[in-house]
Scaffold this motif. Structure first.
Motif, PDB file in Angstrom:
ATOM      1  N   MET A 203      34.320  85.551  45.968  1.00 39.29           N
ATOM      2  CA  MET A 203      33.954  84.518  45.008  1.00 39.29           C
ATOM      3  C   MET A 203      33.437  83.289  45.729  1.00 39.29           C
ATOM      4  SD  MET A 203      37.070  84.868  42.205  1.00 39.29           S
ATOM      5  CE  MET A 203      37.342  83.167  42.399  1.00 39.29           C
ATOM      6  N   PRO A 204      32.533  82.496  45.094  1.00 40.53           N
ATOM      7  CA  PRO A 204      32.116  81.217  45.682  1.00 40.53           C
ATOM      8  C   PRO A 204      33.314  80.300  45.864  1.00 40.53           C
ATOM      9  CG  PRO A 204      30.701  81.837  43.833  1.00 40.53           C
ATOM     10  CD  PRO A 204      31.848  82.791  43.828  1.00 40.53           C
ATOM     11  N   ASP A 205      33.219  79.360  46.829  1.00 38.91           N
ATOM     12  CA  ASP A 205      34.354  78.498  47.139  1.00 38.91           C
ATOM     13  C   ASP A 205      34.828  77.716  45.923  1.00 38.91           C
ATOM     14  OD1 ASP A 205      34.421  79.363  49.729  1.00 38.91           O
ATOM     15  OD2 ASP A 205      33.323  77.651  50.552  1.00 38.91           O
ATOM     16  N   ALA A 206      33.892  77.232  45.092  1.00 35.62           N
ATOM     17  CA  ALA A 206      34.285  76.454  43.914  1.00 35.62           C
ATOM     18  C   ALA A 206      35.118  77.297  42.963  1.00 35.62           C
ATOM     19  CB  ALA A 206      33.050  75.903  43.198  1.00 35.62           C
ATOM     20  N   ARG A 207      34.745  78.574  42.803  1.00 33.31           N
ATOM     21  CA  ARG A 207      35.508  79.459  41.931  1.00 33.31           C
ATOM     22  C   ARG A 207      36.865  79.799  42.550  1.00 33.31           C
ATOM     23  NH1 ARG A 207      35.118  80.069  36.966  1.00 33.31           N
ATOM     24  NH2 ARG A 207      35.533  82.302  36.976  1.00 33.31           N
TER      25      ARG A 207
ATOM     26  N   THR B  92      28.757  79.034  34.762  1.00 32.26           N
ATOM     27  CA  THR B  92      29.158  77.640  34.933  1.00 32.26           C
ATOM     28  C   THR B  92      30.666  77.573  35.095  1.00 32.26           C
ATOM     29  OG1 THR B  92      29.274  77.378  32.520  1.00 32.26           O
ATOM     30  CG2 THR B  92      27.237  76.665  33.614  1.00 32.26           C
ATOM     31  N   GLY B  93      31.135  76.567  35.830  1.00 35.23           N
ATOM     32  CA  GLY B  93      32.553  76.326  35.998  1.00 35.23           C
ATOM     33  C   GLY B  93      33.075  75.392  34.918  1.00 35.23           C
ATOM     34  N   SER B  94      34.300  74.892  35.120  1.00 34.46           N
ATOM     35  CA  SER B  94      34.952  74.111  34.074  1.00 34.46           C
ATOM     36  C   SER B  94      34.311  72.746  33.858  1.00 34.46           C
ATOM     37  CB  SER B  94      36.432  73.931  34.413  1.00 34.46           C
ATOM     38  OG  SER B  94      36.581  73.192  35.612  1.00 34.46           O
ATOM     39  N   ARG B  95      33.573  72.218  34.813  1.00 36.67           N
ATOM     40  CA  ARG B  95      32.932  70.908  34.663  1.00 36.67           C
ATOM     41  C   ARG B  95      31.416  71.007  34.719  1.00 36.67           C
ATOM     42  NH1 ARG B  95      36.527  66.713  38.349  1.00 36.67           N
ATOM     43  NH2 ARG B  95      38.436  66.783  37.087  1.00 36.67           N
ATOM     44  N   GLU B  96      30.903  72.177  34.513  1.00 42.63           N
ATOM     45  CA  GLU B  96      29.465  72.385  34.682  1.00 42.63           C
ATOM     46  C   GLU B  96      28.793  72.800  33.380  1.00 42.63           C
ATOM     47  OE1 GLU B  96      29.533  74.131  39.249  1.00 42.63           O
ATOM     48  OE2 GLU B  96      29.711  75.513  37.571  1.00 42.63           O
ATOM     49  N   ARG B  97      27.555  72.386  33.237  1.00 43.74           N
ATOM     50  CA  ARG B  97      26.671  72.887  32.181  1.00 43.74           C
ATOM     51  C   ARG B  97      25.324  73.188  32.832  1.00 43.74           C
ATOM     52  NH1 ARG B  97      29.253  68.538  30.379  1.00 43.74           N
ATOM     53  NH2 ARG B  97      27.466  67.185  30.670  1.00 43.74           N
ATOM     54  N   LEU B  98      24.604  74.111  32.242  1.00 45.25           N
ATOM     55  CA  LEU B  98      23.370  74.575  32.889  1.00 45.25           C
ATOM     56  C   LEU B  98      22.313  74.863  31.841  1.00 45.25           C
ATOM     57  CD1 LEU B  98      21.901  75.720  35.463  1.00 45.25           C
ATOM     58  CD2 LEU B  98      22.919  77.939  34.882  1.00 45.25           C
ATOM     59  N   SER B  99      21.066  74.459  32.127  1.00 47.26           N
ATOM     60  CA  SER B  99      19.921  74.808  31.283  1.00 47.26           C
ATOM     61  C   SER B  99      18.921  75.577  32.131  1.00 47.26           C
ATOM     62  CB  SER B  99      19.265  73.556  30.698  1.00 47.26           C
ATOM     63  OG  SER B  99      20.130  72.917  29.792  1.00 47.26           O
TER      64      SER B  99
ATOM     65  N   LEU C 203      17.548  78.549  27.618  1.00 46.70           N
ATOM     66  CA  LEU C 203      18.947  78.957  27.533  1.00 46.70           C
ATOM     67  C   LEU C 203      19.825  77.877  28.147  1.00 46.70           C
ATOM     68  CD1 LEU C 203      21.099  81.170  26.944  1.00 46.70           C
ATOM     69  CD2 LEU C 203      20.681  82.019  29.267  1.00 46.70           C
ATOM     70  N   SER C 204      20.819  77.398  27.381  1.00 45.86           N
ATOM     71  CA  SER C 204      21.783  76.417  27.875  1.00 45.86           C
ATOM     72  C   SER C 204      23.172  77.042  27.873  1.00 45.86           C
ATOM     73  CB  SER C 204      21.780  75.161  27.000  1.00 45.86           C
ATOM     74  OG  SER C 204      20.526  74.510  27.048  1.00 45.86           O
ATOM     75  N   LEU C 205      23.924  76.814  28.953  1.00 42.48           N
ATOM     76  CA  LEU C 205      25.282  77.330  29.090  1.00 42.48           C
ATOM     77  C   LEU C 205      26.272  76.176  29.055  1.00 42.48           C
ATOM     78  CD1 LEU C 205      23.475  79.616  30.372  1.00 42.48           C
ATOM     79  CD2 LEU C 205      25.410  80.122  31.874  1.00 42.48           C
ATOM     80  N   ASN C 206      27.285  76.285  28.200  1.00 37.53           N
ATOM     81  CA  ASN C 206      28.373  75.322  28.177  1.00 37.53           C
ATOM     82  C   ASN C 206      29.320  75.600  29.346  1.00 37.53           C
ATOM     83  OD1 ASN C 206      30.028  73.251  27.335  1.00 37.53           O
ATOM     84  ND2 ASN C 206      30.480  74.115  25.328  1.00 37.53           N
ATOM     85  N   SER C 207      30.340  74.750  29.515  1.00 38.08           N
ATOM     86  CA  SER C 207      31.321  74.943  30.581  1.00 38.08           C
ATOM     87  C   SER C 207      32.012  76.301  30.433  1.00 38.08           C
ATOM     88  CB  SER C 207      32.374  73.839  30.530  1.00 38.08           C
ATOM     89  OG  SER C 207      31.796  72.583  30.748  1.00 38.08           O
ATOM     90  N   GLY C 208      32.365  76.891  31.579  1.00 38.03           N
ATOM     91  CA  GLY C 208      33.116  78.143  31.565  1.00 38.03           C
ATOM     92  C   GLY C 208      32.374  79.291  30.912  1.00 38.03           C
ATOM     93  N   THR C 209      31.085  79.388  31.175  1.00 37.98           N
ATOM     94  CA  THR C 209      30.242  80.408  30.534  1.00 37.98           C
ATOM     95  C   THR C 209      29.606  81.308  31.588  1.00 37.98           C
ATOM     96  OG1 THR C 209      29.770  78.982  28.642  1.00 37.98           O
ATOM     97  CG2 THR C 209      28.209  80.757  29.068  1.00 37.98           C
ATOM     98  N   ALA C 210      29.451  82.578  31.256  1.00 40.73           N
ATOM     99  CA  ALA C 210      28.798  83.526  32.154  1.00 40.73           C
ATOM    100  C   ALA C 210      27.924  84.475  31.341  1.00 40.73           C
ATOM    101  CB  ALA C 210      29.831  84.314  32.953  1.00 40.73           C
ATOM    102  N   VAL C 211      26.705  84.718  31.812  1.00 44.47           N
ATOM    103  CA  VAL C 211      25.789  85.627  31.119  1.00 44.47           C
ATOM    104  C   VAL C 211      25.060  86.493  32.135  1.00 44.47           C
ATOM    105  CG1 VAL C 211      25.387  84.005  29.211  1.00 44.47           C
ATOM    106  CG2 VAL C 211      23.811  84.035  31.148  1.00 44.47           C
ATOM    107  N   ASN C 212      24.655  87.666  31.690  1.00 46.12           N
ATOM    108  CA  ASN C 212      23.732  88.509  32.426  1.00 46.12           C
ATOM    109  C   ASN C 212      22.423  88.601  31.651  1.00 46.12           C
ATOM    110  OD1 ASN C 212      25.266  89.197  34.715  1.00 46.12           O
ATOM    111  ND2 ASN C 212      26.341  90.814  33.605  1.00 46.12           N
ATOM    112  N   ILE C 213      21.311  88.567  32.367  1.00 43.56           N
ATOM    113  CA  ILE C 213      19.979  88.631  31.762  1.00 43.56           C
ATOM    114  C   ILE C 213      19.397  90.007  32.062  1.00 43.56           C
ATOM    115  CG2 ILE C 213      17.742  87.511  31.542  1.00 43.56           C
ATOM    116  CD1 ILE C 213      20.089  85.663  30.968  1.00 43.56           C
TER     117      ILE C 213
ATOM    118  N   ARG D 167      38.162  73.134  28.096  1.00 42.29           N
ATOM    119  CA  ARG D 167      37.094  73.929  28.717  1.00 42.29           C
ATOM    120  C   ARG D 167      36.305  73.119  29.731  1.00 42.29           C
ATOM    121  NH1 ARG D 167      33.432  75.545  24.082  1.00 42.29           N
ATOM    122  NH2 ARG D 167      32.536  76.959  25.611  1.00 42.29           N
ATOM    123  N   HIS D 168      36.475  71.805  29.705  1.00 45.58           N
ATOM    124  CA  HIS D 168      35.665  70.923  30.541  1.00 45.58           C
ATOM    125  C   HIS D 168      36.473  70.243  31.639  1.00 45.58           C
ATOM    126  CE1 HIS D 168      32.273  71.344  27.737  1.00 45.58           C
ATOM    127  NE2 HIS D 168      33.207  71.355  26.810  1.00 45.58           N
ATOM    128  N   ARG D 169      37.676  70.748  31.916  1.00 46.44           N
ATOM    129  CA  ARG D 169      38.461  70.219  33.029  1.00 46.44           C
ATOM    130  C   ARG D 169      39.234  71.372  33.668  1.00 46.44           C
ATOM    131  NH1 ARG D 169      41.576  65.775  32.381  1.00 46.44           N
ATOM    132  NH2 ARG D 169      43.264  66.532  33.726  1.00 46.44           N
TER     133      ARG D 169
END
Length: 319
Positions: A76-80, A116-123, A132-142, A264-266
């Motif tokens: 896993m990545p260090d942040a995870r 995304t992790g607990s403090r992350e959001r991604l577009s 596509l926008s991801l809220n905190s704690g979200t994972a998707v496969n394309i 979900r955000h901490r």
């Protein structure tokens, strides 16, 4: 006593066990470290209990036997790794662990195409022009092919603005309970309460539970569904996607529900005492400073924020 609920372990021992676990995750111990690790376990029965619980819990998190969990989690990545270690430590401190669910496995999220992790959001702009926008704690496969455009939501919440595909391939969001086909739309999907909640802001959707008839959703509507049934049709709530602007909006929302979303955000665990869970809350809160949000709750409601550790926080009644 079951593995899901055991006696809490002292904070100092949890800290020591966490140190050894991170060393294991970072690679094989050298001869000196291995000897010190053996001596640490032999020094106290609580040391051994802490380590055994770590072994079991990380096996549950990784979805593999405890004997191979180190190998999976090491990648896993260090942040995870840090996020997972904080969760494991919090569970040892309180004796918890029974709620860990297979659909929340960090190994699967760590290997997702977007996460995304607990403090992350991604577009992200996808290959077909969809946004596509991801809220905190979200994972998707394309998974785009010659025949379809498929997004697999593994966990969390997304907002999708579908693009106009030159090949006219169907755009499908797949969840654990079924599929949502977009028909030129802007919509969100949130994995919640054992199903998927869909909020439609533009266009039209087709909801397809795995074991129930399909149904259409029109702009301005929302609906929850699981594999066997459809929930009640309701009005879409624009505040539900305020997270895309870094905000959490509450309009007379029960405090327990609000804190569930805020959690979900901490990192770590954020609990709500049932005694204050029904208190109504109204306001606009910043997602990037959850400590500030907790302070604001203390100032506006008859509640007190209690911290067992920085990663285990309970909101309860004010003394």
């Amino acid at each position: 006593m079951s593995h899901g609920q055991e006696a809490p372990i002292a904070p100092a021992i949890v800290e020591q066990a966490s140190h050894w676990l991170m060393l294991h995750w970072n690679g094989e111990l050298d001869a000196e470290q291995h000897q010190r690790f053996i001596e640490w376990q032999a020094a106290d029965a609580e040391h051994r209990r802490a380590w055994q619980r770590f072994e079991r819990l990380q096996g549950t998190l990784a979805g593999v036997p405890a004997s191979t969990a180190h190998t999976v989690l090491r990648k896993m990545p260090d942040a995870r790794k840090r996020q997972t270690l904080k969760l494991l430590g919090a569970l040892l401190l309180t004796g918890g662990g029974g709620y860990l669910a297979q659909q929340q496995l960090p190994w699967r999220e760590a290997m997702a195409d977007l996460r995304t992790g607990s403090r992350e959001r991604l577009s992200q702009t996808l290959a077909d022009g969809s946004q596509l926008s991801l809220n905190s704690g979200t994972a998707v496969n394309i998974r785009f092919s010659h025949h379809e455009r498929r997004i697999r939501l593994l966990s969390g919440e997304i907002l999708l603005q579908s693009g106009k595909d030159p090949q006219n391939r169907p755009l499908i969001v797949e969840t654990a309970v079924g599929e949502i086909q977009a028909l030129g739309t802007r919509f969100s999907v949130y994995e919640v309460a054992g199903g998927s909640r869909v909020e439609l802001f533009e266009g039209e959707l087709e909801l397809r539970p795995r074991h129930a008839p399909a149904a259409r959703l029109q702009a301005g509507q929302q609906r929850w569904f699981n594999a066997e049934q459809m929930g009640q049709l309701d009005r879409a709530d624009p505040n539900a996607i305020a997270w895309t602007q870094g905000r959490l909006v509450a309009e007379r929302v029960p405090l327990g529900q609000f804190l569930h979303e805020l959690s979900r955000h901490r990192p770590g665990v954020l609990r709500c005492d049932p005694a204050v869970a029904a208190l109504p809350l109204t306001g606009v809160f910043p997602l990037d400073d959850t400590d500030r949000v907790l302070l604001a709750l203390q100032q506006s409601l008859p509640v007190k924020v209690q911290r067992l550790t920085a990663y285990w926080v309970t909101v309860g009644p004010r003394d």
